[in-house]
Structure formats: structure tokens, C-alpha cells
Design a protein around this motif. Structure first.
Motif, PDB file in Angstrom:
ATOM      1  N   LEU A 118       0.833  -1.209   0.000  1.00  0.00           N
ATOM      2  CA  LEU A 118       0.000   0.000   0.000  1.00  0.00           C
ATOM      3  C   LEU A 118       0.866   1.257   0.000  1.00  0.00           C
ATOM      4  N   ARG A 150       2.695   1.719  -3.421  1.00  0.00           N
ATOM      5  CA  ARG A 150       1.844   2.195  -4.508  1.00  0.00           C
ATOM      6  C   ARG A 150       1.506   3.681  -4.340  1.00  0.00           C
ATOM      7  N   LYS A 185      -8.690   2.752  -4.511  1.00  0.00           N
ATOM      8  CA  LYS A 185      -7.585   2.763  -5.474  1.00  0.00           C
ATOM      9  C   LYS A 185      -6.846   1.437  -5.509  1.00  0.00           C
ATOM     10  N   TYR A 186      -6.660   0.832  -4.330  1.00  0.00           N
ATOM     11  CA  TYR A 186      -5.875  -0.404  -4.222  1.00  0.00           C
ATOM     12  C   TYR A 186      -6.671  -1.438  -3.428  1.00  0.00           C
ATOM     13  N   ILE A 215      -5.776  -6.715  -5.246  1.00  0.00           N
ATOM     14  CA  ILE A 215      -4.532  -6.208  -5.839  1.00  0.00           C
ATOM     15  C   ILE A 215      -3.398  -6.263  -4.815  1.00  0.00           C
ATOM     16  N   ILE A 216      -3.675  -5.829  -3.604  1.00  0.00           N
ATOM     17  CA  ILE A 216      -2.642  -5.811  -2.565  1.00  0.00           C
ATOM     18  C   ILE A 216      -2.214  -7.227  -2.205  1.00  0.00           C
ATOM     19  N   ASP A 265       0.277  -8.330  -4.588  1.00  0.00           N
ATOM     20  CA  ASP A 265       1.556  -7.682  -4.275  1.00  0.00           C
ATOM     21  C   ASP A 265       2.262  -8.400  -3.125  1.00  0.00           C
TER      22      ASP A 265
END
Length: 421
Positions: free
Chosen positions: A228, A231, A334-335, A339-340, A343
Motif C-alpha cells: 500500500l 503504490r 484505489k488499491y 490487488i494488494i 503484491d
């Protein structure tokens, strides 16, 4: 660190005052997210030792919102989305009288269907009883100041019963130190019987990762903090990674929904409004928002683990939580978690690869040292016999020379002297 800090493996921290007039926001025309402009911070480093239950007078916006919530409570057709909107939006649920009615609705509890609590004597045989008692006895600062002794003892007993009821009903869930910080907040607001049903819902959903055999799932979840940060602000992430501070400073925030780390009761219940009405992982995004907000403080510190843990683990008194909650919501949009989580998996793969490379390098260096040692030993073994032989020949030659010298001296002393005479 005191005993409770050691239990949580973190240092104690602090809290907020909501600074609403410092919040500015610009909405994108497509409506996907909100860009939040950070307010000018004003922070103190001192740490109150008691939880503050100070009540502030309602402003006009709070009075207006309170009236809307009271009207909604009179309407039997008010739906869950309406309660969630009230809880998430600015000022939350305003006061504990309203929270007592709305919190059960947010988690789907019918106050008329609650189970009566057992007595404490019925639960004393549970193996976690002694540990729960220790933690509950440390929770005095979470109770309102000045309450009569008998009432405080009654609240402590209710808190103990509340915790034991949950872990007895769900034996696969393991009590962790810090769980009582969550439980005591619900106990104070909604009472012991409803608090039990709230805690069993949270324990099987929001807090279930924290209640496993080990803290590994929680530690893995906290790893999401760095993707987080990367990004949003790569330079800040790089700085924290170089310091090797890790995520230990955020462990009590996540385990207790900030209940252990804040010293303002008003801030704690405001966060609980928000978390009860939000996706399960919002506390993680609030954690990221706080770290991002404190960027200037972080860059002022030396880039080492001790300095960084010290500054991060102590939350300032004046954190603007209304701004931070909006920022956390922006980060979530946004994230999103999927998605995280990708990552995090990539980060885990990279870390495993790096550990493998480090181990291979260590093994290579070890073999090189052993090779050099073996080579040195081999040379000594080849040279030593020759040196021994050489030493024996030197000894014989030296002994012969000494013997010749003695004979020459004897000859000179006797025969030559006799001839002269």
C-alpha cells in the motif's frame, strides 16, 4: 516496556482529536474516488496515562445528524445501508446512546434475542481463565474514571465472562492478548449480553485471522502495509524498508482496532462506528493512512529500526481521524485487497528468493573458507615431513661438529702442550 506491551510485542501509543475544519476534498468527475488534501498537522509527543472520556458539546452538524439518526430509529423500515451510511459518514453515530441502539443493527443482532450471561464461577475452570484475568486487570485505564469500586469490579467480571464465553463457544479460536481491548469497548457501550453476540460475530469474521494457533496469518496480513505504501508513496516505503522497522509497530493497532493504542475514548468509538460498517480489512487501510499522513515525521527520524519503531508506535494526540478515514476509503478504492494480496504474494516470493540467494552466498563463503583451510592443511602436511627430516640432519651435523670441536680442544690441550714441554 511494561508487561502489557511485552505481551503485545509493541510499545504503547496514543490518540486523536478530530480536526474537521482542516479537511479539504476534491471529487473526480467520474466518481471513482476522492482526492484528499492533507491537513496541516499539529502534534504533541507527550502521552496521557489515562483514557480520556471527555465529552465535547455537539456542534450544529452533529445535532442535525443526531436528529436524523433518531428519526431513522423510529422508522421500522430503515435498512442496513442507511445505518452503514450514518456510521461511516462524518461524526459517526454521535454518542453512545445512539451507538447502543445502532451497533447491534450494524452486525445483525436482535437485542430481544440475546442469551443471558453465565456467572463467572461457571467459567473459572477454563484453561485461558488465568490469562484473561491478567489482561482484564490491566484494562483499568479503559474504564471511565471515578466510577465506584463495586461498579469497576462488576465491569471487570463482566469483561472476563464475555471473553470466556466466546472462546468456549468457539474452541477453534484462540484468545490473544489485546482481545480484551476490543471487548471492553463493546461492553461499555452495549452491555455484557449484547456485547457477547457482537464479539462472537467479530471473532468469526473480522478478527478470525488474529485468533489462530499462531500469529502467522496476522503477520502476513500486516505485510500488506508495504505494498500500500509503495503504490502511494514509493520513497516513503523505501525509507521504511531500509530502516528494517517491519510491521511490529502496527500489530496492536490491528489486533485491537486501535483500542489499545488510543487515549481518547471518543476516537476509539468513532473508529468502531466506521469499522463495524465497513469491509473487514478497513483497519489495515487506516493503518496505512496514518503512516502516510506522518510522512514528515518519519523522514525526520534516523533510518534505523529503533528510531523508526519509536516514532511510529506512538500515535500523536491530535490525529485528524475524519480525514484519515476518508483517506483510508480512498486507498481502499484505489488499491482493493485483491490487488494488494497479489503484491504481498509477489513480495513473499522475492523475499524467499533473496533468502535463498543469501543462503547460497553464505554456503559458498563457507565452502571457500573450508577449501582454503584444507589447502593450508595439505601444504603443512607436505612440508612438515621434509622439515622434520631436515631438522634431524641439522641435529646430526651439529652434534658431529660439537664432537669434532671437543676432540680438537682435547688434542690441543694435552698432546700439543706435552710436546712443547
Amino acid at each position: 516496556m511494561d508487561s502489557e506491551e511485552e505481551s503485545l510485542l509493541v510499545g504503547k501509543s496514543k490518540d486523536d482529536q478530530i480536526i474537521d475544519d482542516q479537511i479539504n476534498e476534491n471529487k473526480f468527475s467520474n466518481g471513482n474516488c476522492t482526492t484528499v488534501t492533507s491537513p496541516t498537522p499539529s502534534r504533541r509527543s507527550d502521552e496521557p496515562t489515562e483514557l480520556s472520556f471527555e465529552k465535547n458539546p455537539e456542534n450544529s452538524e452533529e445535532r442535525s445528524k443526531r436528529q436524523k439518526i433518531e428519526n431513522a430509529l423510529q422508522n421500522p423500515n430503515t435498512n442496513l445501508q442507511t445505518w452503514q451510511k450514518f456510521a461511516i459518514s462524518e461524526y459517526g453515530l454521535i454518542n453512545d446512546d445512539l451507538r447502543r441502539k445502532v451497533w447491534p443493527l450494524l452486525v445483525g443482532i436482535d437485542p430481544d434475542m440475546v442469551e443471558p450471561a453465565p456467572t463467572l464461577d461457571e467459567l473459572k475452570t477454563h484453561p485461558e481463565y488465568n490469562q484473561v484475568i491478567l489482561d482484564v486487570n490491566r484494562s483499568l485505564k479503559r474504564f471511565p474514571p471515578g466510577i465506584p469500586y463495586e461498579q469497576r469490579i462488576a465491569l471487570q467480571d463482566q469483561l472476563t465472562v464475555l471473553i470466556l464465553r466466546v472462546i468456549i463457544k468457539y474452541p477453534h479460536l484462540k484468545y490473544y492478548q489485546g482481545y480484551h481491548d476490543v471487548a471492553v469497548t463493546f461492553l461499555l457501550v452495549v452491555g455484557d449480553e449484547i456485547a457477547f453476540h457482537v464479539m462472537e460475530i467479530l471473532s468469526t469474521n473480522h478478527l478470525v485471522e488474529c485468533m489462530q494457533e499462531t500469529m502467522e496469518p496476522t503477520q502476513k496480513r500486516l505485510m500488506s502495509l508495504y505494498p500500500l505504501l509503495r503504490r502511494e508513496k514509493p520513497d516513503l516505503c523505501d525509507y521504511l524498508e531500509r530502516s528494517t522497522v517491519g510491521t511490529l509497530f502496527a500489530l496492536p493497532w490491528y489486533l485491537t482496532w486501535f483500542g489499545h493504542s488510543l487515549n481518547s475514548y471518543r476516537a476509539v468509538v468513532r473508529l468502531y462506528d466506521y469499522f463495524l460498517a465497513s469491509p473487514i480489512l478497513l483497519p489495515l487501510y487506516v493503518t496505512a493512512a496514518i503512516v502516510l499522513y506522518r510522512e514528515d515525521d518519519i523522514f525526520k527520524e534516523d533510518c534505523d529500526m529503533a528510531s523508526m519503531h519509536c516514532v511510529l508506535s506512538k500515535l500523536p494526540d491530535d490525529l485528524p481521524f475524519e480525514y484519515l478515514l476518508r483517506y483510508a476509503e480512498e486507498l481502499y478504492k484505489k488499491y482493493p485487497p485483491d490487488i494488494i494480496e497479489k503484491d504481498v504474494e509477489e513480495m513473499i516470493v522475492r523475499e524467499k528468493l533473496q533468502r535463498k540467494l543469501d543462503q547460497e552466498n553464505m554456503e559458498r563463503r563457507r565452502r571457500e573458507i573450508q577449501r582454503r583451510k584444507a589447502a593450508s592443511t595439505s601444504i603443512i602436511r607436505r612440508i612438515l615431513p621434509g622439515m622434520l627430516r631436515h631438522r634431524r640432519s641439522v641435529f646430526v651435523t651439529t652434534a658431529f661438529s660439537i664432537l669434532v670441536g671437543i676432540c680438537a680442544y682435547y688434542y690441543k690441550s694435552h698432546f700439543i702442550q706435552a710436546g712443547i714441554s
